[in-house]
Design an enzyme around this catalytic site. Structure first.
Site, PDB file in Angstrom:
ATOM      1  CD  GLU A 116      28.208  23.685 117.891  1.00 47.46           C
ATOM      2  OE1 GLU A 116      28.963  24.311 117.123  1.00 47.46           O
ATOM      3  OE2 GLU A 116      27.462  22.770 117.532  1.00 47.46           O
ATOM      4  CB  CYS A 135      29.832  33.855 118.264  1.00 49.47           C
ATOM      5  SG  CYS A 135      28.512  33.353 117.202  1.00 49.47           S
ATOM      6  CB  CYS A 142      17.315  27.522 114.618  1.00 50.65           C
ATOM      7  SG  CYS A 142      16.577  29.045 113.987  1.00 50.65           S
ATOM      8  CB  CYS A 146      18.580  29.413 106.936  1.00 53.25           C
ATOM      9  SG  CYS A 146      17.699  30.751 107.746  1.00 53.25           S
ATOM     10  CB  CYS A 149      21.940  27.614 108.849  1.00 54.11           C
ATOM     11  SG  CYS A 149      22.170  27.722 110.637  1.00 54.11           S
ATOM     12  CB  CYS A 366      26.955  28.004 115.825  1.00 52.82           C
ATOM     13  SG  CYS A 366      27.962  28.541 117.180  1.00 52.82           S
TER      14      CYS A 366
END
Ligand code: SAH
Ligand code: SF4
Length: 404
Positions: A116, A135, A142, A146, A149, A366
């Site tokens: 995204e 962005c 990832c 976290c 997120c 995102c």
């Protein structure tokens, strides 16, 4: 807590990695240097101006497909198409949000992976000119994980290629040209941890800031990191003028171990020390991002710990109410609590901004569209995750009571 190797996932990814398709072997044009393109034409006994024509299409016009290389003869367009990908983003869906001030793009990659990017428009304010910021993502998924997120819930899928990173900015340049506007800023705050794909991210940032390629000023590019110290060291060595943003979210190590699991590998003191050295080397102020989570990291103790940690640093703190996009047991801090936290920081001499419902927090969502497409997680897995987070954050908060 505190010393395991690797990004150290505190909670496992919520969504299992969907299978990927095969990769397209043709290199993306925007990942190539001018010399690469020149030699390609030279090998085919073509005049040098052909390479310049291609570069103009790729960079100034942000061509999205071979048909748009209209100054080249049709057979050559076809050969280029057979040899390269003019655009590595196979298909893009754009959705408007925020009364048209924000656009979110879901990009499909060659192997079916989804990433995204977000376009955010900030009207002029006082002496500040209007800004249009893209962005962009640096990885699909990832590994840092976290827990607040949306991308963190996906786990790690793969690194993006240079062209896949750059093509997100080219996509928005092309899109904005359609409405008579220009892109002014790029932030690496989409999916992924840029400094765990450092080589390619730096190459992409070089292309974005090269005046013969994408041509944005280096000060208009921000690299945001959850605190990968070797990556920050790399930036210190190269000393580009990019803005460095550090996602802090907690000053106290035990709590940061939960909120940013990479803290177990690169502890917060080392991260802030490396960021300060980047600042000393470049003269640039470091931005610290701090997601405000109700009752977790927004207390007076946390504010004081943050003020101590950043005391005397060339820093700007952005407080961002948590966007409740991930499956956590937590809520965003209230405006009142966030303002009180901001006042505490300002009183201790730290420049602080409170963000509301726009900007980084929207970028932060995102991963949400990609996660939706990957399918809803099983309710039992969500419940387990939430319980684990309750236990971990309670332990971290208990550690605070005991130690401070
Ligand atoms: N991996 C990098 C860059 C991408 S995340 C990093 O962590 O810095 C970009 C920013 O969005 C980070 O500051 C991140 O902490 C923040 N963010 C992620 N999820 C969020 C959420 N749910 N609400 C608010 N901000 C969030
Ligand atoms: Fe990764 Fe950044 Fe999300 Fe953390 S906040 S999981 S580092 S993308």
């Amino acid at each position: 807590m505190g010393s395991e190797p690797g990004p150290g996932l505190a909670v496992p990814p919520l969504i299992s990695v969907p299978p990927a398709g095969t990769r397209d072997v043709r290199p993306g044009l925007s990942g190539l240097s001018a010399t690469d393109i020149e030699s390609w034409f030279e090998d085919r006994q073509q005049p040098a101006y052909r390479a310049r024509q291609v570069a103009d299409h790729v960079w100034s016009a942000a061509a999205q497909c071979a048909a748009e290389l209209h100054t080249l003869p049709q057979p050559m367009r076809q050969t280029i198409d057979e040899s390269f990908r003019v655009n590595t983003l196979v298909e893009t869906e754009v959705r408007a949000a925020d009364q048209g001030l924000t656009q979110k793009a879901l990009h499909h990659l060659d192997d079916g992976r989804l990433i995204e990017s977000v376009l955010m428009r900030y009207p002029a304010r006082g002496s500040r000119r209007p800004r249009t910021t893209a962005c962009i993502s640096s990885q699909a998924g990832c590994a840092v994980g976290c827990p607040f997120c949306a991308t963190g819930e996906l786990g790690f899928w793969r690194d993006l290629e240079v062209a896949e990173i750059v093509d997100q900015t080219r996509f928005w340049r092309h899109w904005l040209a359609g409405v008579g506007q220009r892109l002014t800023n790029v932030v690496f705050m989409g999916m992924g941890e840029p400094l765990l794909n450092t080589e390619r991210v730096l190459e992409a940032a070089a292309a974005i800031t090269d005046r013969n390629r994408f041509g944005l000023g280096a000060r208009h590019v921000t690299i945001s990191t959850s605190g990968v110290v070797p990556g920050i060291e790399r930036l210190i060595d190269e000393a580009p003028q990019y803005t460095l943003a550090v996602s802090l979210h907690a000053a106290r190590p035990a709590l940061r171990d939960v909120l940013v699991p990479l803290n177990r590998r690169y502890p917060v003191d080392q991260v802030v020390d490396a960021a300060a050295r980047y600042s000393a080397r470049t003269g640039r102020r470091v931005t610290y991002e701090y997601v405000m989570i109700d009752g977790i990291n927004d207390t007076i103790d946390d504010g004081n710990a943050l003020a101590r940690l950043l005391h005397g640093h060339l820093a700007h703190i952005n407080l961002i109410p948590m966007n409740p996009v991930a499956h956590t047991p937590w809520q965003p801090s209230s405006i009142q609590r966030t303002e009180a936290f901001a006042s505490l920081l300002r009183e201790s001499g730290l420049e602080t901004t409170v963000r509301r419902n726009r900007g980084v927090d929207i970028g932060a969502a995102c991963g949400q569209l990609a996660a939706d497409q990957a399918g809803a997680p099983a309710p039992a897995a969500v419940a387990r995750r939430q319980q684990l987070l309750v236990v971990q954050s309670a332990a971290a908060l208990g550690a605070r009571t005991n130690t401070q």
